[in-house]
Design a protein around this motif. Structure first.
Motif, mmCIF file in Angstrom:
data_model
loop_
_atom_site.group_PDB
_atom_site.id
_atom_site.type_symbol
_atom_site.label_atom_id
_atom_site.label_comp_id
_atom_site.label_asym_id
_atom_site.label_seq_id
_atom_site.Cartn_x
_atom_site.Cartn_y
_atom_site.Cartn_z
ATOM 1 N N GLU A 107 0.820 -1.210 0.000
ATOM 2 C CA GLU A 107 0.000 0.000 0.000
ATOM 3 C C GLU A 107 0.857 1.265 0.000
ATOM 4 O OE1 GLU A 107 -3.053 -0.215 3.001
ATOM 5 O OE2 GLU A 107 -3.875 -2.052 2.136
ATOM 6 N N ALA A 108 1.948 1.249 0.765
ATOM 7 C CA ALA A 108 2.840 2.414 0.787
ATOM 8 C C ALA A 108 3.462 2.654 -0.584
ATOM 9 C CB ALA A 108 3.935 2.224 1.840
ATOM 10 N N MET A 109 3.917 1.581 -1.225
ATOM 11 C CA MET A 109 4.566 1.750 -2.525
ATOM 12 C C MET A 109 3.561 2.044 -3.634
ATOM 13 S SD MET A 109 7.669 1.927 -1.803
ATOM 14 C CE MET A 109 8.232 2.106 -3.506
ATOM 15 N N ALA A 110 2.327 1.600 -3.491
ATOM 16 C CA ALA A 110 1.289 2.001 -4.446
ATOM 17 C C ALA A 110 1.063 3.507 -4.339
ATOM 18 C CB ALA A 110 -0.001 1.229 -4.186
ATOM 19 N N GLN A 111 1.084 4.033 -3.110
ATOM 20 C CA GLN A 111 0.963 5.480 -2.906
ATOM 21 C C GLN A 111 2.172 6.199 -3.504
ATOM 22 O OE1 GLN A 111 -0.047 6.839 1.099
ATOM 23 N NE2 GLN A 111 1.296 8.612 0.841
ATOM 24 N N VAL A 112 3.355 5.668 -3.299
ATOM 25 C CA VAL A 112 4.572 6.265 -3.876
ATOM 26 C C VAL A 112 4.468 6.275 -5.400
ATOM 27 C CG1 VAL A 112 7.066 5.961 -4.182
ATOM 28 C CG2 VAL A 112 6.053 5.712 -1.902
ATOM 29 N N ALA A 113 3.981 5.196 -5.980
ATOM 30 C CA ALA A 113 3.837 5.127 -7.435
ATOM 31 C C ALA A 113 2.882 6.199 -7.952
ATOM 32 C CB ALA A 113 3.352 3.738 -7.858
ATOM 33 N N ARG A 114 1.813 6.468 -7.187
ATOM 34 C CA ARG A 114 0.817 7.469 -7.594
ATOM 35 C C ARG A 114 1.289 8.900 -7.359
ATOM 36 N NH1 ARG A 114 -2.384 4.311 -4.512
ATOM 37 N NH2 ARG A 114 -2.573 5.935 -2.934
ATOM 38 N N THR A 115 1.932 9.141 -6.199
ATOM 39 C CA THR A 115 2.188 10.522 -5.768
ATOM 40 C C THR A 115 3.667 10.895 -5.650
ATOM 41 O OG1 THR A 115 2.268 10.006 -3.398
ATOM 42 C CG2 THR A 115 0.078 10.393 -4.372
ATOM 43 N N GLY A 116 4.552 9.897 -5.625
ATOM 44 C CA GLY A 116 5.972 10.158 -5.411
ATOM 45 C C GLY A 116 6.342 10.267 -3.942
ATOM 46 N N GLU A 117 5.343 10.182 -3.057
ATOM 47 C CA GLU A 117 5.598 10.316 -1.624
ATOM 48 C C GLU A 117 4.977 9.153 -0.864
ATOM 49 O OE1 GLU A 117 4.300 14.117 -0.229
ATOM 50 O OE2 GLU A 117 5.699 15.194 -1.526
ATOM 51 N N GLY A 118 5.679 8.738 0.202
ATOM 52 C CA GLY A 118 5.198 7.647 1.033
ATOM 53 C C GLY A 118 4.359 8.145 2.187
ATOM 54 N N PRO A 119 3.681 7.229 2.864
ATOM 55 C CA PRO A 119 2.874 7.602 4.031
ATOM 56 C C PRO A 119 3.758 8.119 5.156
ATOM 57 C CG PRO A 119 3.057 5.222 3.881
ATOM 58 C CD PRO A 119 3.695 5.786 2.652
ATOM 59 N N ARG A 120 3.274 9.076 5.897
ATOM 60 C CA ARG A 120 4.067 9.660 6.980
ATOM 61 C C ARG A 120 4.119 8.763 8.206
ATOM 62 N NH1 ARG A 120 6.936 11.633 3.716
ATOM 63 N NH2 ARG A 120 6.507 13.630 2.799
ATOM 64 N N GLU A 121 3.136 7.891 8.368
ATOM 65 C CA GLU A 121 3.167 6.954 9.488
ATOM 66 C C GLU A 121 3.559 5.584 8.963
ATOM 67 O OE1 GLU A 121 0.238 6.973 12.434
ATOM 68 O OE2 GLU A 121 -0.106 9.130 12.306
ATOM 69 N N GLN A 122 4.641 5.049 9.531
ATOM 70 C CA GLN A 122 5.171 3.762 9.116
ATOM 71 C C GLN A 122 5.595 2.987 10.359
ATOM 72 O OE1 GLN A 122 8.334 4.497 6.253
ATOM 73 N NE2 GLN A 122 7.073 5.953 5.120
ATOM 74 N N VAL A 123 5.404 1.673 10.304
ATOM 75 C CA VAL A 123 5.831 0.804 11.397
ATOM 76 C C VAL A 123 7.144 0.148 10.961
ATOM 77 C CG1 VAL A 123 5.254 -1.193 12.822
ATOM 78 C CG2 VAL A 123 3.445 0.388 12.082
ATOM 79 N N PRO A 124 8.205 0.280 11.759
ATOM 80 C CA PRO A 124 9.496 -0.290 11.359
ATOM 81 C C PRO A 124 9.424 -1.801 11.166
ATOM 82 C CG PRO A 124 9.733 1.088 13.320
ATOM 83 C CD PRO A 124 8.266 0.943 13.059
ATOM 84 N N SER A 125 10.264 -2.295 10.280
ATOM 85 C CA SER A 125 10.395 -3.729 10.095
ATOM 86 C C SER A 125 11.141 -4.322 11.281
ATOM 87 C CB SER A 125 11.168 -4.015 8.804
ATOM 88 O OG SER A 125 11.130 -5.384 8.493
ATOM 89 N N MET A 126 10.893 -5.596 11.544
ATOM 90 C CA MET A 126 11.551 -6.302 12.644
ATOM 91 C C MET A 126 12.009 -7.651 12.117
ATOM 92 S SD MET A 126 9.874 -7.740 16.157
ATOM 93 C CE MET A 126 9.734 -6.190 16.999
ATOM 94 N N GLY A 127 13.175 -8.097 12.574
ATOM 95 C CA GLY A 127 13.656 -9.399 12.147
ATOM 96 C C GLY A 127 14.968 -9.746 12.809
#
Length: 184
Positions: free
Chosen positions: A156-176
């Motif tokens: 969903e974040a990258m679909a937004q980036v593809a449409r607008t060039g900008e990512g969502p301002r709220e993101q949950v960090p990856s864990m591993g």
């Protein structure tokens, strides 16, 4: 506790690199980027967090391609201490899972260091100008896959980036699992 990736540094420019892949070709950053962006996923073969979501990574990479977003995976783990992450085993995994994107080998770990990768999986989502717009998780899965109806956060974040060039301002960090660094 499993390490988490840091918060997204919006606009940070992707450092260039040239790495060998499991398909026996070399790739650089500009050759991986598609019109609307690029996802670089630091993964490895042995990590239970990666293994739990590998099929979802493949799904999301495939679903991002028609949106003009490229995808590549990078293994930076030290194969001396973790032989499951050797180049030969990377080739086996890529063939077994039918990777349709490049699976790159960062043997000297210089790319992981340049990007500040800390865990597997660690996702870096760039716009068409190769400016960082996403540094979050794939979804809410941990070291086992969550239910199939989890929000597809990376997609969903990258679909937004593809449409607008900008990512969502709220993101949950990856864990591993932590990147397995070679001894100096």
């Amino acid at each position: 506790m499993a390490p988490k990736s840091p918060v997204c540094d919006f606009g940070w420019k992707a450092p260039d690199f040239r790495l060998p892949a499991t398909d026996h070709h070399f790739y650089d950053l500009s050759g991986l980027k598609a019109e609307n962006g690029l996802v670089l996923a630091f993964i490895c073969n042995h990590c239970p967090y990666v293994r739990a979501v590998l099929d979802r990574i493949l799904r999301d990479a495939g679903d991002l391609a028609p949106l003009g977003v490229g995808f590549a995976a990078i293994c930076s783990n030290d194969a001396e201490s973790h032989p499951d992450d050797s180049f030969e085993n990377m080739v086996k995994l890529a063939e077994e899972k039918n990777f349709f994107f490049p699976y790159l080998h960062d043997e000297d770990q210089s790319v992981a260091r340049a990007y500040g990768a800390v865990c597997t999986p660690d996702f870096f989502g760039f716009n068409g100008k190769l400016e960082l717009q996403y540094r979050g998780r794939l979804d809410a899965s941990r070291d086992s896959a969550g239910p199939p109806d989890l929000t597809r956060e990376l997609y969903e974040a990258m679909a937004q980036v593809a449409r607008t060039g900008e990512g969502p301002r709220e993101q949950v960090p990856s864990m591993g699992c932590s990147i397995k660094w070679a001894e100096s």
